[in-house]
Design an enzyme around this catalytic site. Structure first.
Site, PDB file in Angstrom:
ATOM      1  N   GLN A 102      36.836  32.571  47.671  1.00 19.75           N
ATOM      2  CA  GLN A 102      36.319  33.588  48.568  1.00 19.75           C
ATOM      3  C   GLN A 102      35.928  34.868  47.855  1.00 19.75           C
ATOM      4  O   GLN A 102      36.231  35.060  46.674  1.00 19.75           O
ATOM      5  CB  GLN A 102      37.362  33.911  49.643  1.00 19.75           C
ATOM      6  CG  GLN A 102      38.694  34.382  49.066  1.00 19.75           C
ATOM      7  CD  GLN A 102      39.751  34.562  50.144  1.00 19.75           C
ATOM      8  OE1 GLN A 102      40.020  35.680  50.555  1.00 19.75           O
ATOM      9  NE2 GLN A 102      40.331  33.468  50.613  1.00 19.75           N
ATOM     10  N   HIS A 104      35.104  39.261  49.075  1.00 15.53           N
ATOM     11  CA  HIS A 104      35.074  40.241  50.164  1.00 15.53           C
ATOM     12  C   HIS A 104      33.932  41.228  49.936  1.00 15.53           C
ATOM     13  O   HIS A 104      33.628  41.565  48.791  1.00 15.53           O
ATOM     14  CB  HIS A 104      36.392  41.006  50.242  1.00 15.53           C
ATOM     15  CG  HIS A 104      37.581  40.114  50.358  1.00 15.53           C
ATOM     16  ND1 HIS A 104      37.798  39.306  51.438  1.00 15.53           N
ATOM     17  CD2 HIS A 104      38.606  39.885  49.504  1.00 15.53           C
ATOM     18  CE1 HIS A 104      38.917  38.617  51.247  1.00 15.53           C
ATOM     19  NE2 HIS A 104      39.421  38.949  50.085  1.00 15.53           N
ATOM     20  N   GLU A 122      41.427  44.528  47.159  1.00 11.62           N
ATOM     21  CA  GLU A 122      42.822  44.148  47.233  1.00 11.62           C
ATOM     22  C   GLU A 122      43.409  44.060  45.840  1.00 11.62           C
ATOM     23  O   GLU A 122      42.677  44.076  44.845  1.00 11.62           O
ATOM     24  CB  GLU A 122      42.997  42.828  47.994  1.00 11.62           C
ATOM     25  CG  GLU A 122      42.355  41.623  47.343  1.00 11.62           C
ATOM     26  CD  GLU A 122      42.282  40.398  48.287  1.00 11.62           C
ATOM     27  OE1 GLU A 122      42.035  40.551  49.492  1.00 11.62           O
ATOM     28  OE2 GLU A 122      42.467  39.276  47.780  1.00 11.62           O
ATOM     29  N   HIS A 180      37.562  34.907  44.109  1.00 10.79           N
ATOM     30  CA  HIS A 180      38.979  34.678  43.845  1.00 10.79           C
ATOM     31  C   HIS A 180      39.573  33.640  44.776  1.00 10.79           C
ATOM     32  O   HIS A 180      39.055  33.378  45.860  1.00 10.79           O
ATOM     33  CB  HIS A 180      39.767  35.990  43.964  1.00 10.79           C
ATOM     34  CG  HIS A 180      39.724  36.603  45.340  1.00 10.79           C
ATOM     35  ND1 HIS A 180      38.663  37.354  45.784  1.00 10.79           N
ATOM     36  CD2 HIS A 180      40.585  36.565  46.366  1.00 10.79           C
ATOM     37  CE1 HIS A 180      38.892  37.763  47.014  1.00 10.79           C
ATOM     38  NE2 HIS A 180      40.055  37.289  47.412  1.00 10.79           N
ATOM     39  N   ARG A 200      33.859  32.824  52.669  1.00  5.94           N
ATOM     40  CA  ARG A 200      34.301  31.636  51.931  1.00  5.94           C
ATOM     41  C   ARG A 200      33.110  30.947  51.268  1.00  5.94           C
ATOM     42  O   ARG A 200      32.120  30.651  51.924  1.00  5.94           O
ATOM     43  CB  ARG A 200      34.963  30.625  52.877  1.00  5.94           C
ATOM     44  CG  ARG A 200      36.304  31.042  53.360  1.00  5.94           C
ATOM     45  CD  ARG A 200      37.043  29.891  54.056  1.00  5.94           C
ATOM     46  NE  ARG A 200      38.112  30.472  54.858  1.00  5.94           N
ATOM     47  CZ  ARG A 200      38.012  30.706  56.165  1.00  5.94           C
ATOM     48  NH1 ARG A 200      36.944  30.346  56.830  1.00  5.94           N
ATOM     49  NH2 ARG A 200      39.012  31.282  56.801  1.00  5.94           N
TER      50      ARG A 200
HETATM   51 ZN    ZN Z   1      41.035  37.910  49.225  1.00  6.09          ZN
END
Ligand code: ZN
Length: 368
Positions: A102, A104, A122, A180, A200
């Site tokens: 995935q 972001h 993140e 990641h 995804r």
């Molecule tokens: Zn993630």
């Protein structure tokens, strides 16, 4: 009105196709199913709202606390937006199988393509990793949007992904745009922007108990992948000695800072009214002591606490390792303390992930 004090919350468990029971095995938690992938530890999001578990505010939700206490909870130094939407989301993830591959989006792309949630930067602290465990982190050198598109069409995406072996204590910085996936047998504490937006690329051809596969978002994923500068190794961080311990600054960007504290005795900490702290006990055990409220909270591995900004001063007493996350003023909370402990500006931008993000705005200080 009750003055806010260090707060524990009930965990919010999320069932996932890749989840397991490691939160029970590792921390003795009672889980609602045998495939728990995520425990949302501190959350104020449409998909999960934390409820206070300790003291006179027990039963109050985090959004209720935000409207009751405003800046006393959030801090005087945070932007107004943090009063409306809690800026961070703290989770523990148990990957019993690979997560989907995935990526972001950043805030800008999310604002144009999603309804409400921001982008997502993140970072992970690896709590546990089985021997041989690895993650997917970034792309192999030379990957381009076109080569990736072709690999997806040919079913050869796996050859483009960078795999990294992981061990407990590793910290990974995962900015928006980084491809990641956590791998099987890895448990992490994750701090992130308060967002649930995921694109995804590949889900290992998995289906759920009803035979349904989860949606892929290949166009959006290819739009947002940052092909230049994909990271490939864990963060090193920079260490500052502290009374009765030490602090290692690992990640610091405009959204959050992630520091690892080693506690050996009584370590003073200060929110100074300016910003809340999120603490997660990683190893050992200690007590969080707040003289103002007289509270002493015992913390064991896996436990998290929100320290409201108005607590101002508190102590961590005991022996252990703690992850501390907060919304930083990069100059005052990160760069100045590191410079004053003898680190150079190039060291800081090289070793602390995310600070390079600030290079332009902080250059005058660095060159001073
Ligand atoms: Zn993630």
């Amino acid at each position: 009105m009750i003055k806010p004090y260090p707060l524990r919350f009930y965990p919010i468990y999320k069932e996932k196709v890749w989840g397991g029971t490691a939160l029970n095995k590792k921390f003795g938690r009672v889980l609602p199913s045998a495939s728990i992938g995520e425990s949302w530890e501190v959350a104020a999001h449409a998909q999960g709202i934390s409820v206070v578990a300790n003291g006179p505010l027990a039963g109050t939700t985090l959004p209720e606390l935000m409207s009751m206490y405003g800046r006393a909870l959030i801090g005087t130094a945070l932007p107004d937006s943090a009063l409306v939407k809690f800026p961070l989301l703290l989770k523990i993830l148990d990957a019993n199988d690979y997560l989907s591959v995935q990526v972001h989006p950043d805030d800008e792309y999310a604002a144009d393509h999603e309804s409400g949630d921001p982008g997502k930067w993140e970072a992970w602290y690896v709590i546990a990793a089985e021997p041989g465990a690895e993650i997917i982190y970034g792309l192999k050198p030379g990957a381009t949007r076109e080569s990736l598109r072709k690999a997806i069409a040919d079913g050869t995406l796996a050859h483009c992904l960078n795999r990294v072996p992981v061990k407990p204590g590793d910290v990974f910085d995962v900015p928006a745009g980084t491809v990641h996936a956590l791998g099987s047998g890895v448990m992490v504490a994750e701090i992130q922007q308060n967002s649930d937006t995921v694109y995804r690329l590949y889900d290992w051809d998995r289906v759920d108990a009803q035979g349904k596969s989860r949606p892929l978002h290949i166009k959006k994923a290819l739009d947002v992948i940052q092909f230049a500068g994909q990271k490939t190794t864990p963060v090193t961080g920079l260490t500052i000695p502290q009374p009765a311990g030490q602090k290692t600054v690992m990640v610091a960007n405009r959204y959050f800072a992630l520091e690892i504290l080693l506690v050996e005795g009584a370590v003073p900490e200060a929110t100074q009214g300016e910003r809340f702290h999120l603490l997660t006990c990683l190893e050992g055990s200690f007590a969080l002591e707040d003289d103002g409220s007289g509270i002493q909270l015992a913390m064991e591995p896996g436990d998290s606490v929100l320290v409201p900004a108005c607590v101002e001063m508190y102590r961590l007493v005991g022996t252990g390792k703690v992850m501390k996350c907060y919304v930083p003023d990069i100059r005052r909370n990160i760069i100045e303390p590191l410079l004053s402990h003898g680190y150079s500006y190039p060291d800081i931008t090289k070793m602390v992930a995310g600070v390079g993000d600030y290079r332009t705005s902080y250059l005058p200080l660095a060159e001073a």
